[in-house]
Scaffold this active site. Structure first.
Site, short mmCIF file in Angstrom:
data_model
loop_
_atom_site.label_atom_id
_atom_site.label_comp_id
_atom_site.label_asym_id
_atom_site.label_seq_id
_atom_site.Cartn_x
_atom_site.Cartn_y
_atom_site.Cartn_z
N ASP A 78 0.46 -1.16 0.23
CA ASP A 78 0.18 0.43 0.44
C ASP A 78 0.51 1.27 0.07
O ASP A 78 2.27 1.25 0.17
CB ASP A 78 -1.04 0.23 1.59
CG ASP A 78 -0.09 0.17 2.46
OD1 ASP A 78 0.84 -0.41 2.58
OD2 ASP A 78 -1.02 0.73 3.62
N ASP A 111 8.71 4.45 -1.10
CA ASP A 111 8.34 3.44 -0.08
C ASP A 111 7.25 2.45 -0.46
O ASP A 111 6.08 3.68 -0.09
CB ASP A 111 7.64 5.04 0.87
CG ASP A 111 7.34 4.38 2.46
OD1 ASP A 111 7.21 3.06 2.40
OD2 ASP A 111 5.69 4.85 3.36
N GLU A 141 -0.13 -1.07 5.70
CA GLU A 141 0.93 -0.53 6.17
C GLU A 141 1.35 0.94 6.78
O GLU A 141 1.01 2.26 8.01
CB GLU A 141 2.44 -0.25 6.13
CG GLU A 141 3.31 -0.60 6.92
CD GLU A 141 3.98 0.41 7.40
OE1 GLU A 141 4.80 1.46 8.35
OE2 GLU A 141 3.25 1.74 6.17
N GLU A 142 0.87 2.05 6.25
CA GLU A 142 0.56 3.17 6.01
C GLU A 142 -1.17 4.10 6.34
O GLU A 142 -0.65 5.21 7.20
CB GLU A 142 0.42 3.76 5.08
CG GLU A 142 1.68 4.04 3.79
CD GLU A 142 2.25 4.10 3.89
OE1 GLU A 142 2.98 5.06 5.52
OE2 GLU A 142 3.71 4.25 3.45
N GLU A 170 12.05 -0.63 5.10
CA GLU A 170 11.31 0.12 4.58
C GLU A 170 12.50 1.12 4.39
O GLU A 170 13.82 1.15 4.35
CB GLU A 170 11.11 0.85 5.91
CG GLU A 170 9.42 0.17 6.80
CD GLU A 170 8.83 1.01 5.96
OE1 GLU A 170 8.86 1.73 5.02
OE2 GLU A 170 7.26 0.33 5.57
N HIS A 353 6.16 9.44 1.44
CA HIS A 353 4.79 10.76 1.34
C HIS A 353 5.25 11.45 0.66
O HIS A 353 4.07 12.42 0.77
CB HIS A 353 5.31 9.95 2.93
CG HIS A 353 4.61 9.27 3.54
ND1 HIS A 353 4.04 9.31 4.79
CD2 HIS A 353 5.14 8.09 3.10
CE1 HIS A 353 4.29 7.59 4.55
NE2 HIS A 353 5.03 6.99 3.58
ZN ZN Z 1 6.58 2.31 4.47
#
Ligand code: ZN
Length: 384
Positions: A78, A111, A141-142, A170, A353
């Site tokens: 995700d 990511d 996870e997010e 990560e 992000h």
């Molecule tokens: Zn991540």
């Protein structure tokens, strides 16, 4: 198929499957389509309902000969929402630049679809006689992680497949690939504080009970706490006041209630429950109440054989020795630590992000070699 695909091909294929958290379906089809031809058995299942779900999870395993060790790669497919202002479409991977300066753009490039692509390319070159390899991949996870890695771990227990070592991919590198790994993470908790009073006119305070001074005294005591001085591997635990809310628009009313929220990041000298109990006691002393939610306990894989495996692999490919850090927020390693030693290592996190998230294609190629060395050495280390 994956044996013939380059890590860039794999990363582009994964990025091209939109998978804003929580993720299901297409992106997992894509990964299974690359792992199955490599001999992996893919266990997929969907958990949960809106708004935190549905979430898809996949545990993919290729067993080595009986008695050989089990090394796991862990990660998530995700991604966070792309937001606006991208130079190219976030789910249409695009390479720009050339040579060492070439970057692959797309949501999840660092990511962490790029990292998962490197894991797939790495295992393609490891013979199955070397031991058991697995992928622990979640689509949550997010988000709140309610239906993600915890559910995956339950499924692995049912299957009786518990890894001996686990690497979470990560993005841990800071300035250049290889400069940092995470051997631990602090725990995290939030506490909602409240003081109930009696509303009244400010000119007649004896007829009211003002909650504000009690809340102020409570927060002053909490803010003055020294939770610890830190440890060899962790910075000191820290409490931050994150919200104070009385919501009183008037100048002549004593409010009926006052509320606040604190957030605590804590090292392995504490437990979440222990801290909630301590804050609750202080809140009650000042006439208030506290309600805590622990979102993660701390974990630490003390420096030793496993961190050395990673450091050696990174140094062999990049020439630098990664710093062993416990900085930053939480990750799914907070759950996986219940299985086995777990360490995180991955790409540069500078653009994660953000809009125009991008990975250097040279870093992807290097990460394949690093992950292959780590997996091979981890299997060999555990075997002896
Ligand atoms: Zn991540």
């Amino acid at each position: 198929m994956a044996g013939k695909m380059s890590v860039i091909d794999i990363a582009e294929a994964l990025i091209a499957c939109p998978s804003v958290t929580p993720a299901t379906g297409l992106v997992f089809d894509c990964l299974e389509g690359m792992l199955a031809p490599l001999g992996f058995t893919c266990h997929r299942f969907v958990e949960g309902e809106a708004p935190d779900g549905p979430v898809e999870n996949m545990f993919a395993i290729r067993k080595g000969p009986a008695g050989t060790p089990h090394f796991a790669f862990a990660g998530h497919l995700d991604v966070v929402p792309p937001g606006d202002g991208w130079t190219s479409a976030p789910f249409a991977p695009e390479r720009r630049g050339s040579g060492k300066a070439e970057l692959l753009y797309g949501r999840g490039a660092v990511d962490m679809k790029g990292s998962i692509a490197a894991m797939v390319a790495a295992v393609a070159d490891i013979p199955s006689e070397a031991g058991t390899l697995s992928f622990i991949i979640t689509g949550d996870e997010e988000g709140p992680a309610r239906y993600g890695t915890i559910a995956l771990m339950d499924r692995m227990r049912e299957l009786g497949e518990i890894p001996d070592l686990c690497l979470v991919g990560e993005p841990t590198s800071v300035n250049r690939l290889g400069d940092m790994m995470k051997i631990g993470r602090r725990g995290s908790l939030s506490v909602w504080l409240a003081v109930e009073g009696v509303q009244g006119h400010v000119a007649y305070p004896h007829l009211a009970d003002n909650p504000c001074p009690k809340l102020v005294a409570m927060l002053a005591e909490l803010d003055g706490l020294v939770l610890d001085e830190g440890t060899d591997w962790f910075q000191p635990s820290n409490l931050e006041i994150t919200d104070i809310d009385v919501g009183n628009p008037t100048t002549n009313i004593i409010p009926a209630a006052a509320r606040a929220r604190v957030s605590i990041r804590f090292n392995d000298l504490h437990t979440g429950d222990g801290l909630v109990a301590m804050v609750t006691q202080i809140a009650q002393k000042h006439g208030g109440t506290a309600r805590g939610i622990v979102s993660g306990e701390p974990f630490l894989t003390s420096p030793g054989a496993f961190s050395q495996v990673i450091a050696s692999a990174v140094e062999a490919e990049t020439g630098i020795v990664p710093e062993a850090s416990t900085s930053g927020g939480t990750s799914d390693a907070r759950f996986l630590k219940d299985f086995c030693p777990v360490i995180e290592f991955g790409l540069n996190n500078a653009t994660m992000h953000k809009r125009d998230e991008a990975v250097a294609t040279a870093d992807l190629a290097a990460l394949v070699r690093i992950y292959r060395r780590i997996a091979e050495a981890a299997l060999a280390t555990q075997a002896t």
